[in-house]
Design a protein around this motif. Structure first.
Motif, PDB file in Angstrom:
ATOM      1  N   UNK A 174     -14.069   9.539   6.498  1.00 42.62           N
ATOM      2  CA  UNK A 174     -13.505  10.545   5.381  1.00 42.62           C
ATOM      3  C   UNK A 174     -12.118  10.026   4.734  1.00 42.62           C
ATOM      4  N   UNK A 175     -11.998  10.846   3.596  1.00 41.11           N
ATOM      5  CA  UNK A 175     -10.948  10.447   2.651  1.00 41.11           C
ATOM      6  C   UNK A 175      -9.715  11.021   3.603  1.00 41.11           C
ATOM      7  N   UNK A 176      -8.500  10.233   3.408  1.00 39.68           N
ATOM      8  CA  UNK A 176      -7.244  10.645   4.080  1.00 39.68           C
ATOM      9  C   UNK A 176      -7.161  10.121   5.673  1.00 39.68           C
ATOM     10  N   UNK A 177      -8.385   9.732   6.225  1.00 40.89           N
ATOM     11  CA  UNK A 177      -8.534   9.502   7.840  1.00 40.89           C
ATOM     12  C   UNK A 177      -8.082   8.046   8.085  1.00 40.89           C
ATOM     13  N   UNK A 178      -7.013   8.021   8.920  1.00 37.17           N
ATOM     14  CA  UNK A 178      -6.718   6.480   9.193  1.00 37.17           C
ATOM     15  C   UNK A 178      -7.037   6.397  10.573  1.00 37.17           C
ATOM     16  N   UNK A 179      -7.705   5.200  11.034  1.00 39.48           N
ATOM     17  CA  UNK A 179      -8.015   4.829  12.374  1.00 39.48           C
ATOM     18  C   UNK A 179      -7.206   3.547  12.572  1.00 39.48           C
ATOM     19  N   UNK A 180      -6.386   3.674  13.554  1.00 38.43           N
ATOM     20  CA  UNK A 180      -5.497   2.454  13.915  1.00 38.43           C
ATOM     21  C   UNK A 180      -6.449   1.347  14.877  1.00 38.43           C
ATOM     22  N   UNK A 181      -7.229   1.765  15.562  1.00 40.76           N
ATOM     23  CA  UNK A 181      -8.050   0.536  16.543  1.00 40.76           C
ATOM     24  C   UNK A 181      -8.984  -0.178  15.484  1.00 40.76           C
ATOM     25  N   UNK A 182      -9.083  -1.098  15.908  1.00 37.47           N
ATOM     26  CA  UNK A 182     -10.287  -1.897  14.883  1.00 37.47           C
ATOM     27  C   UNK A 182     -11.644  -1.682  15.182  1.00 37.47           C
ATOM     28  N   UNK A 183     -12.600  -2.119  14.241  1.00 37.16           N
ATOM     29  CA  UNK A 183     -14.011  -1.760  14.598  1.00 37.16           C
ATOM     30  C   UNK A 183     -14.551  -3.239  14.811  1.00 37.16           C
ATOM     31  N   UNK A 184     -15.421  -3.612  15.579  1.00 34.60           N
ATOM     32  CA  UNK A 184     -15.938  -4.815  15.577  1.00 34.60           C
ATOM     33  C   UNK A 184     -17.606  -4.640  15.703  1.00 34.60           C
TER      34      UNK A 184
END
Length: 184
Positions: A174-184
């Motif tokens: 969603x707009x404004x959401x940051x996720x630090x962990x990577x997706x693989x």
């Protein structure tokens, strides 16, 4: 001469249902239409030659039609068919130490899909296989699906990809959401 260059017919006939998503049931009409239009574009585009700047160092003589690029229509009939059981552990050992989510595909077939951080669901993150995303949230995909022009390669093979895409990953934040962990 390549099979797809025969007059009158196209190698696209060989592609037909072999590379389509297993069932068009519940898929959005815009997606079905986009794949059908891409099939027509593929049939009308010429194969690249060495005179095309982006292909001048590539040999296309071994491209004997597109059937080699398609999934078999009957997955049980091919040696690269849908894996009955796949040990994903060796693949996962080479991944990120703490991913937020992970998908594993083998031979164009989804083997595993995990959103490993449960709090991301509550924050509106979607991490889905393409086919599931097309059925659940087509509104998120329609404006972006294959919207960028192919800069490398040829229009013919970009159309082939669009006509036959059946597996992939959709990650929506969603707009404004940051996720630090990577997706693989």
């Amino acid at each position: 001469m390549l099979q797809g260059q025969k007059s009158g017919g196209t190698a696209l006939d060989e592609l037909s249902s072999a590379s389509k998503i297993e069932s068009h049931d519940n898929l959005p009409q815009w997606f079905v239409d986009a794949q059908n239009e891409a099939r027509k574009e593929f049939a009308n585009e010429p194969y690249p030659t060495r005179k095309d700047e982006l292909w001048r160092f590539s040999s296309v003589k071994n491209l004997d039609g597109v059937a080699a690029f398609a999934r078999p229509a009957n997955p049980g009939a091919a040696s690269l068919a849908r894996p009955a059981a796949v040990d994903a552990k060796p693949v996962l050992e080479h991944g990120f130490p703490e991913p937020a989510g992970r998908m594993v595909f083998v031979n164009d077939q989804l083997v595993s899909c995990e959103l490993l951080d449960d709090s991301l669901n509550d924050r509106g993150v979607l991490f889905l296989p393409l086919e599931q995303a097309l059925k659940l949230r087509p509104d998120l995909l329609q404006a972006h699906f294959m919207a960028q022009p192919a800069r490398l390669g040829s229009k013919k093979f970009a159309a082939l990809h669009k006509a036959s895409v059946s597996a992939g990953t959709v990650l929506y934040l969603p707009p404004g959401l940051a996720v630090d962990a990577p997706f693989e």
